[in-house]
Design an enzyme around this catalytic site. Structure first.
Site, short mmCIF file in Angstrom:
data_model
loop_
_atom_site.label_atom_id
_atom_site.label_comp_id
_atom_site.label_asym_id
_atom_site.label_seq_id
_atom_site.Cartn_x
_atom_site.Cartn_y
_atom_site.Cartn_z
N TYR A 190 0.85 -1.21 0.00
CA TYR A 190 0.00 0.00 0.00
C TYR A 190 0.88 1.26 0.00
CZ TYR A 190 -3.80 3.14 1.54
OH TYR A 190 -4.73 4.15 1.65
N PHE A 239 -13.67 -1.74 16.80
CA PHE A 239 -14.05 -1.43 18.19
C PHE A 239 -15.56 -1.20 18.31
CE2 PHE A 239 -9.72 0.42 19.85
CZ PHE A 239 -9.17 -0.84 19.76
N1 UDP Z 1 -5.97 -1.62 16.13
C1 UDP Z 1 -6.27 -2.23 17.33
N2 UDP Z 1 -7.27 -3.15 17.38
C2 UDP Z 1 -8.01 -3.49 16.28
C3 UDP Z 1 -7.72 -2.85 15.03
C4 UDP Z 1 -6.68 -1.93 15.00
O1 UDP Z 1 -5.64 -1.95 18.37
O2 UDP Z 1 -8.90 -4.36 16.41
C5 UDP Z 1 -4.89 -0.62 16.10
C6 UDP Z 1 -3.83 -0.87 15.01
O3 UDP Z 1 -2.82 -1.72 15.50
C7 UDP Z 1 -3.34 0.54 14.75
C8 UDP Z 1 -4.56 1.43 15.04
O4 UDP Z 1 -5.46 0.62 15.78
O5 UDP Z 1 -2.32 0.88 15.67
C9 UDP Z 1 -5.24 1.92 13.78
O6 UDP Z 1 -5.42 0.81 12.95
P1 UDP Z 1 -6.23 0.83 11.59
O7 UDP Z 1 -6.29 -0.57 11.09
O8 UDP Z 1 -7.52 1.53 11.79
O9 UDP Z 1 -5.42 1.71 10.55
P2 UDP Z 1 -3.93 2.28 10.43
O10 UDP Z 1 -4.00 3.62 11.06
O11 UDP Z 1 -2.97 1.37 11.17
O12 UDP Z 1 -3.69 2.28 8.99
#
Ligand code: UDP
Length: 321
Positions: free
Chosen positions: A157, A203
């Site tokens: 990506y 969440f």
């Molecule tokens: N995350 C989490 N639990 C989940 C999904 C994501 O703790 O069930 C964390 C993930 O590790 C990241 C943040 O939330 O640090 C944001 O994740 P997302 O997949 O929304 O997008 P990113 O900002 O990483 O592209």
């Protein structure tokens, strides 16, 4: 007899939106239609869904073409604006679809730029904060070059979008195409896919089922969440500006993922606990946009507070669970 002077109807611009059935693409289509554009939406439904554009059925201003944008784009009509939004965008999606992600960022951007060049249209690339990788500069200004692992799980990506930015600048310099690049930071709102794996839908759906919220790592990593209507307004202003360098758009209100989990429990009234799961490889430790450029250039700043945006988003997910 009326002595009113008849003015010719202002010409209605035509916009092409790739990824029109996606989360951001479909909100952009709605805004363009409200602002009087004719819109041609393109999507192949790899991660987009027909539900996001079903309300546009019968709208004479909207035409939909089901197509993969890595294939040649042929359109008869004159086009004034091309908005290139097609791409898987959640880490789970692009981990499952690494080659399609690389192809839409490279070949898809090439085709969309070719269309803009051919039509003499203005082009906007939906780029991402992921081009900064796991940033060593905080908050991230546009002149930071990033810290990306090209062969890690997110490389497909990050590098596709970095290539897309390079190609966009090359079309600007070499072919004189009017181009815009927006670097989009974490955005949330209705029409996110319930199971796209991103932290907001994950969440909220866990909380609405009173299941444990899965915080990755210790939840110390930070993100900054922008409500979708704020983001789309900024993108529209950027397209109308005269600026071809990249512009960050996002909400600078930064919080840890653990704080965010607590906020979701509060906002939903869930009886959920928090559980900790392994941190995915190369998960950026901190992320917050420096939006000085957007403020100065576009007079833009996010307006929707997290609590208000979450009410609308939770309401949307409640109806779907
Ligand atoms: N995350 C989490 N639990 C989940 C999904 C994501 O703790 O069930 C964390 C993930 O590790 C990241 C943040 O939330 O640090 C944001 O994740 P997302 O997949 O929304 O997008 P990113 O900002 O990483 O592209």
């Amino acid at each position: 007899m009326s002595n009113k002077i008849k003015r010719p109807a202002a010409t209605q611009p035509t916009s092409v939106v790739t990824g029109a059935a996606g989360f951001l693409g479909s909100h952009l289509v709605d805004l363009l239609l409200r602002r009087g554009h004719r819109v041609i939406g393109i999507d192949n439904f790899v991660t987009g869904t027909v539900d996001n554009i079903a309300h546009l059925g019968g709208n004479p201003g909207f035409k939909f073409i089901e197509q993969d944008v890595t294939e040649f784009l042929f359109l008869d009509a004159p086009v004034q604006y091309v908005w290139h939004f097609a791409s898987p965008a959640s880490p789970i999606d692009y981990l499952e679809l690494p080659i399609q992600t690389l192809k839409v960022g490279s070949l898809g951007t090439h085709k969309a730029l070719g269309l803009a060049k051919n039509k003499g249209a203005r082009f906007l690339l939906a780029s991402t904060s992921e081009i900064y990788g796991d940033p060593l500069v905080h908050p991230q200004p546009e002149d930071y070059w990033g810290n990306v692992n090209p062969i890690g799980p997110r490389g497909c990506y990050d590098e596709a979008k970095r290539f897309a930015e390079a190609l966009t600048m090359a079309y600007h310099q070499e072919h004189g195409v009017e181009t815009r690049i927006v670097r989009i930071f974490n955005t949330y709102g209705p029409r996110m896919r319930l199971n796209d794996g991103r932290v907001v839908p994950a969440f909220i759906s866990q909380a609405l089922k009173h299941r444990p919220l899965t915080v990755f790592g210790r939840g110390r990593q930070t993100r900054s969440f922008c409500y979708v209507s704020d983001l789309i307004e900024g993108i529209y202003r950027l397209m109308l500006s005269a600026y071809h360098q990249p512009v960050n758009l996002g909400n600078p209100a930064e919080m840890s993922v653990l704080e965010f989990a607590r906020e979701i429990i509060r906002a939903t009234g869930a009886r959920s606990r928090i559980v900790f799961r392994p941190l995915p490889k190369d998960d950026p430790r901190q992320r917050r946009p420096d939006i000085t450029r957007a403020r100065g250039l576009l007079g833009w700043a996010p307006k929707v507070p997290l609590a208000d945006g979450l009410v609308k988003t939770i309401e949307y997910f409640r109806r779907r669970i």
